[in-house]
Enzyme design. Structure first.
Site, PDB file in Angstrom:
ATOM      1  N   THR A 111      84.417  61.771 -49.186  1.00 47.76           N
ATOM      2  CA  THR A 111      85.833  62.166 -49.268  1.00 47.76           C
ATOM      3  C   THR A 111      86.279  62.856 -47.969  1.00 47.76           C
ATOM      4  OG1 THR A 111      85.329  64.396 -50.108  1.00 47.76           O
ATOM      5  CG2 THR A 111      85.610  62.656 -51.762  1.00 47.76           C
TER       6      THR A 111
ATOM      7  N   ASP B 142      72.586  66.543 -54.452  1.00 46.50           N
ATOM      8  CA  ASP B 142      73.159  67.883 -54.482  1.00 46.50           C
ATOM      9  C   ASP B 142      72.436  68.667 -53.383  1.00 46.50           C
ATOM     10  OD1 ASP B 142      73.726  70.578 -54.983  1.00 46.50           O
ATOM     11  OD2 ASP B 142      73.996  70.207 -57.126  1.00 46.50           O
TER      12      ASP B 142
ATOM     13  N   TYR C  72      87.484  81.039 -39.501  1.00 49.00           N
ATOM     14  CA  TYR C  72      87.211  82.361 -40.072  1.00 49.00           C
ATOM     15  C   TYR C  72      85.704  82.654 -40.168  1.00 49.00           C
ATOM     16  CZ  TYR C  72      87.247  79.867 -44.660  1.00 49.00           C
ATOM     17  OH  TYR C  72      87.007  79.014 -45.699  1.00 49.00           O
TER      18      TYR C  72
HETATM   19  C1  HXC Z   1      87.436  81.953 -59.284  1.00 49.20           C
HETATM   20  C2  HXC Z   1      86.030  80.194 -59.845  1.00 49.20           C
HETATM   21  C3  HXC Z   1      87.008  79.243 -59.415  1.00 49.20           C
HETATM   22  C4  HXC Z   1      88.256  79.752 -58.904  1.00 49.20           C
HETATM   23  C5  HXC Z   1      85.261  78.157 -60.111  1.00 49.20           C
HETATM   24  N1  HXC Z   1      84.975  79.466 -60.268  1.00 49.20           N
HETATM   25  N2  HXC Z   1      86.497  78.002 -59.599  1.00 49.20           N
HETATM   26  N3  HXC Z   1      86.232  81.529 -59.777  1.00 49.20           N
HETATM   27  N4  HXC Z   1      88.423  81.105 -58.858  1.00 49.20           N
HETATM   28  N5  HXC Z   1      89.219  78.945 -58.468  1.00 49.20           N
HETATM   29  C6  HXC Z   1      83.763  80.036 -60.814  1.00 49.20           C
HETATM   30  C7  HXC Z   1      83.536  79.597 -62.261  1.00 49.20           C
HETATM   31  O1  HXC Z   1      84.243  80.416 -63.183  1.00 49.20           O
HETATM   32  C8  HXC Z   1      82.024  79.764 -62.400  1.00 49.20           C
HETATM   33  O2  HXC Z   1      81.660  81.120 -62.557  1.00 49.20           O
HETATM   34  C9  HXC Z   1      81.505  79.365 -61.007  1.00 49.20           C
HETATM   35  O3  HXC Z   1      82.615  79.547 -60.105  1.00 49.20           O
HETATM   36  C10 HXC Z   1      81.059  77.904 -60.974  1.00 49.20           C
HETATM   37  O4  HXC Z   1      82.158  77.103 -61.371  1.00 49.20           O
HETATM   38  P1  HXC Z   1      82.014  75.586 -61.883  1.00 49.20           P
HETATM   39  O5  HXC Z   1      83.378  75.055 -62.146  1.00 49.20           O
HETATM   40  O6  HXC Z   1      80.984  75.528 -62.966  1.00 49.20           O
HETATM   41  O7  HXC Z   1      81.352  74.879 -60.600  1.00 49.20           O
HETATM   42  P2  HXC Z   1      81.300  73.349 -60.200  1.00 49.20           P
HETATM   43  O8  HXC Z   1      81.836  72.480 -61.301  1.00 49.20           O
HETATM   44  O9  HXC Z   1      79.939  73.067 -59.665  1.00 49.20           O
HETATM   45  O10 HXC Z   1      82.372  73.249 -58.991  1.00 49.20           O
HETATM   46  C11 HXC Z   1      82.103  73.802 -57.750  1.00 49.20           C
HETATM   47  C12 HXC Z   1      83.387  74.259 -57.081  1.00 49.20           C
HETATM   48  C13 HXC Z   1      84.397  73.081 -57.013  1.00 49.20           C
HETATM   49  C14 HXC Z   1      83.026  74.783 -55.713  1.00 49.20           C
HETATM   50  C15 HXC Z   1      83.970  75.369 -57.925  1.00 49.20           C
HETATM   51  O11 HXC Z   1      85.643  73.534 -56.484  1.00 49.20           O
HETATM   52  C16 HXC Z   1      83.888  71.939 -56.171  1.00 49.20           C
HETATM   53  O12 HXC Z   1      83.178  71.052 -56.665  1.00 49.20           O
HETATM   54  N6  HXC Z   1      84.243  71.914 -54.852  1.00 49.20           N
HETATM   55  C17 HXC Z   1      83.736  70.903 -53.907  1.00 49.20           C
HETATM   56  C18 HXC Z   1      84.751  70.492 -52.903  1.00 49.20           C
HETATM   57  C19 HXC Z   1      85.552  71.577 -52.254  1.00 49.20           C
HETATM   58  O13 HXC Z   1      85.578  72.739 -52.711  1.00 49.20           O
HETATM   59  N7  HXC Z   1      86.226  71.201 -51.157  1.00 49.20           N
HETATM   60  C20 HXC Z   1      87.069  72.109 -50.417  1.00 49.20           C
HETATM   61  C21 HXC Z   1      86.423  72.478 -49.138  1.00 49.20           C
HETATM   62  S1  HXC Z   1      87.681  73.105 -48.170  1.00 49.20           S
HETATM   63  P3  HXC Z   1      81.291  81.701 -64.047  1.00 49.20           P
HETATM   64  O14 HXC Z   1      80.980  83.149 -63.799  1.00 49.20           O
HETATM   65  O15 HXC Z   1      82.503  81.478 -64.895  1.00 49.20           O
HETATM   66  O16 HXC Z   1      80.098  80.912 -64.511  1.00 49.20           O
HETATM   67  C22 HXC Z   1      87.163  74.195 -47.036  1.00 49.20           C
HETATM   68  C23 HXC Z   1      88.218  74.436 -45.989  1.00 49.20           C
HETATM   69  C24 HXC Z   1      88.176  75.767 -45.354  1.00 49.20           C
HETATM   70  O17 HXC Z   1      86.080  74.684 -47.078  1.00 49.20           O
HETATM   71  C25 HXC Z   1      89.243  76.028 -44.304  1.00 49.20           C
HETATM   72  C26 HXC Z   1      90.622  75.519 -44.520  1.00 49.20           C
HETATM   73  C27 HXC Z   1      91.559  75.788 -43.365  1.00 49.20           C
HETATM   74  P1  NAP Z   2      86.393  67.737 -49.428  1.00 54.18           P
HETATM   75  O1  NAP Z   2      86.986  66.376 -49.330  1.00 54.18           O
HETATM   76  O2  NAP Z   2      86.503  68.465 -50.720  1.00 54.18           O
HETATM   77  O3  NAP Z   2      84.874  67.639 -48.966  1.00 54.18           O
HETATM   78  C1  NAP Z   2      83.824  68.393 -49.495  1.00 54.18           C
HETATM   79  C2  NAP Z   2      82.690  67.449 -49.800  1.00 54.18           C
HETATM   80  O4  NAP Z   2      81.517  68.215 -50.130  1.00 54.18           O
HETATM   81  C3  NAP Z   2      82.967  66.520 -50.986  1.00 54.18           C
HETATM   82  O5  NAP Z   2      82.780  65.184 -50.577  1.00 54.18           O
HETATM   83  C4  NAP Z   2      81.929  66.911 -52.030  1.00 54.18           C
HETATM   84  O6  NAP Z   2      81.450  65.754 -52.730  1.00 54.18           O
HETATM   85  C5  NAP Z   2      80.847  67.544 -51.170  1.00 54.18           C
HETATM   86  N1  NAP Z   2      80.035  68.507 -51.923  1.00 54.18           N
HETATM   87  C6  NAP Z   2      80.461  69.591 -52.613  1.00 54.18           C
HETATM   88  N2  NAP Z   2      79.436  70.205 -53.215  1.00 54.18           N
HETATM   89  C7  NAP Z   2      78.322  69.497 -52.898  1.00 54.18           C
HETATM   90  C8  NAP Z   2      76.938  69.623 -53.233  1.00 54.18           C
HETATM   91  N3  NAP Z   2      76.494  70.623 -53.999  1.00 54.18           N
HETATM   92  N4  NAP Z   2      76.058  68.704 -52.740  1.00 54.18           N
HETATM   93  C9  NAP Z   2      76.507  67.690 -51.963  1.00 54.18           C
HETATM   94  N5  NAP Z   2      77.802  67.523 -51.603  1.00 54.18           N
HETATM   95  C10 NAP Z   2      78.698  68.416 -52.080  1.00 54.18           C
HETATM   96  O7  NAP Z   2      87.057  68.716 -48.342  1.00 54.18           O
HETATM   97  P2  NAP Z   2      87.280  68.553 -46.756  1.00 54.18           P
HETATM   98  O8  NAP Z   2      88.559  69.234 -46.445  1.00 54.18           O
HETATM   99  O9  NAP Z   2      87.064  67.160 -46.332  1.00 54.18           O
HETATM  100  O10 NAP Z   2      86.104  69.479 -46.181  1.00 54.18           O
HETATM  101  C11 NAP Z   2      85.057  68.959 -45.386  1.00 54.18           C
HETATM  102  C12 NAP Z   2      84.482  70.046 -44.507  1.00 54.18           C
HETATM  103  O11 NAP Z   2      85.468  70.513 -43.591  1.00 54.18           O
HETATM  104  C13 NAP Z   2      84.007  71.278 -45.246  1.00 54.18           C
HETATM  105  O12 NAP Z   2      82.836  71.771 -44.614  1.00 54.18           O
HETATM  106  C14 NAP Z   2      85.130  72.266 -45.056  1.00 54.18           C
HETATM  107  O13 NAP Z   2      84.711  73.597 -45.162  1.00 54.18           O
HETATM  108  C15 NAP Z   2      85.527  71.915 -43.644  1.00 54.18           C
HETATM  109  N6  NAP Z   2      86.867  72.349 -43.250  1.00 54.18           N
HETATM  110  C16 NAP Z   2      87.949  71.708 -43.753  1.00 54.18           C
HETATM  111  C17 NAP Z   2      89.201  72.101 -43.323  1.00 54.18           C
HETATM  112  C18 NAP Z   2      90.449  71.419 -43.797  1.00 54.18           C
HETATM  113  O14 NAP Z   2      91.535  71.844 -43.427  1.00 54.18           O
HETATM  114  N7  NAP Z   2      90.360  70.355 -44.579  1.00 54.18           N
HETATM  115  C19 NAP Z   2      89.318  73.157 -42.397  1.00 54.18           C
HETATM  116  C20 NAP Z   2      88.174  73.789 -41.927  1.00 54.18           C
HETATM  117  C21 NAP Z   2      86.944  73.360 -42.348  1.00 54.18           C
HETATM  118  P3  NAP Z   2      80.940  65.769 -54.264  1.00 54.18           P
HETATM  119  O15 NAP Z   2      81.992  66.431 -55.069  1.00 54.18           O
HETATM  120  O16 NAP Z   2      80.715  64.306 -54.546  1.00 54.18           O
HETATM  121  O17 NAP Z   2      79.629  66.524 -54.267  1.00 54.18           O
END
Ligand code: HXC
Ligand code: NAP
Length: 289
Positions: A25, A73, A155
């Site tokens: 993604t 994972d 950050y």
């Molecule tokens: C507070 C939260 C929460 C939220 C989950 N939790 N979401 N707490 N606010 N919004 C808590 C839950 O209550 C739980 O704690 C624990 O976190 C685990 O949650 P789950 O839903 O069981 O986890 P899971 O299904 O494994 O999902 C993981 C995830 C999810 C990280 C929460 O968002 C995910 O899969 N993300 C992957 C992709 C992603 O995040 N991409 C964005 C990257 S962007 P408890 O105590 O209730 O058990 C990025 C950009 C940075 O990094 C810079 C931008 C400029």
């Molecule tokens: P994204 O599409 O949500 O990408 C995150 C990816 O991580 C997903 O493909 C997800 O796939 C994978 N992932 C999450 N948990 C995982 C696990 N436990 N094991 C393996 N894979 C896992 O978001 P994005 O914006 O493209 O972010 C990509 C990278 O850029 C991240 O490192 C983010 O911090 C960085 N970044 C993004 C931005 C921005 O503006 N978009 C800015 C600064 C930095 P699955 O759900 O299939 O596991």
């Protein structure tokens, strides 16, 4: 020439095999696509196999390259070892690793459970050092050179409220990047990082700017260039850092954010809001004294 054009010479990554975590993604997919266009074999690894398979199919169709999707994972060391084994079976030598997988959400820190903190640090930091360690050991044992590229954020060095677990984890990755750049240089393993500013993706926007926050806090408005990033701009930088063109770059973190973090940092940058007529008045009052 446009900023959204590919930048490197054709075949700049020909013959290289590159693993991209979170490559199904968003930004991982965009960078992976460009690696393929430049001739690389691509492995994409994350938790959701269906998403990976769809992406693999789409990218192979678009580029004519070879893509291997593997469910993994990154918090599980054995699953990472399995990705490495499967990659070697399919493509032979592995040349590069892009640690891109991440998890993130916004929340006041005092509202987080310790499990919520853990989940982000585990995906981001543990996932990155697990994959780096597993592949690094392999490269060293085989006397094989390699390229590590880690995705952090701006950050990572400033810290940031409301995304504290992510900030802690990205800071750890930055330290890992710089530490190994020196320690593993003797093995011909380079280690660099990219710190992107805002690049719209479904994954990031849905979690960091939910609801109408994308309108209320439009990231383009707090950027001196007045816009967000284009995925190809990031892909160009990543491909360069993965390629042999960057052979002398090691231990570097390259920011690609349009100057966003510096805009927040510079003491007097808020004077941007002073109008031209106010500057005229100030100049006049100085003359009148
Ligand atoms: C507070 C939260 C929460 C939220 C989950 N939790 N979401 N707490 N606010 N919004 C808590 C839950 O209550 C739980 O704690 C624990 O976190 C685990 O949650 P789950 O839903 O069981 O986890 P899971 O299904 O494994 O999902 C993981 C995830 C999810 C990280 C929460 O968002 C995910 O899969 N993300 C992957 C992709 C992603 O995040 N991409 C964005 C990257 S962007 P408890 O105590 O209730 O058990 C990025 C950009 C940075 O990094 C810079 C931008 C400029
Ligand atoms: P994204 O599409 O949500 O990408 C995150 C990816 O991580 C997903 O493909 C997800 O796939 C994978 N992932 C999450 N948990 C995982 C696990 N436990 N094991 C393996 N894979 C896992 O978001 P994005 O914006 O493209 O972010 C990509 C990278 O850029 C991240 O490192 C983010 O911090 C960085 N970044 C993004 C931005 C921005 O503006 N978009 C800015 C600064 C930095 P699955 O759900 O299939 O596991």
């Amino acid at each position: 020439m446009k900023n959204s054009d590919g930048m490197l010479k054709e075949e700049a990554l020909k013959g290289k095999t590159i693993i991209v975590t979170g490559g199904g993604t968003g930004l991982g997919k965009a960078m992976g696509q460009y690696f393929l266009e430049l001739g690389a074999n691509l492995v994409i690894a994350s938790r959701k196999m269906e998403v990976l398979e769809d992406t693999a199919h789409e990218l192979a169709e678009k580029t004519g390259g070879q893509v291997l999707p593997i469910a993994c994972d990154v918090r599980k060391y054995e699953e990472i070892e399995q990705v490495i084994r499967a990659t070697e079976e399919k493509f032979g030598t592995i040349h590069g690793l892009l640690n891109n997988a991440a998890g993130n959400f916004i929340s006041p820190t005092e509202r987080l459970s310790h499990r919520a903190f853990d989940i982000i640090v585990d995906i981001v930091l543990r996932g990155t050092y697990y994959f780096t360690l597993a592949l690094g050991k392999k490269w060293i044992a085989l006397q094989q050179s390699g390229t590590l590229l880690n995705i952090v954020t701006t950050y990572a060095w400033t810290g940031s409220g409301y995304v504290v677990p992510s900030a802690c984890a990205k800071a750890g990755i930055l330290s890992l990047t710089r530490s190994l750049a020196v320690e593993w240089a003797k093995y011909k393993i380079r280690s660099n990082a990219i710190a992107p500013g805002p690049f719209p993706t479904e994954g990031a926007w849905s979690r960091l700017l939910p609801g109408d926050m994308a309108q209320k806090f439009d990231p383009a408005l707090k950027n001196p260039l007045g816009r967000v990033g284009d995925h190809q701009e990031l892909a160009n930088l990543a491909a360069y850092l993965m390629s042999d063109y960057s052979a002398y770059i090691n231990g570097e973190v390259i920011t690609i954010d349009g100057g966003e973090w510096l805009m927040g940092a510079g003491e007097f940058n808020h004077l941007e809001s002073v109008s031209s007529s106010m500057w005229d008045q100030l100049a006049q009052s100085k003359k009148d004294k």
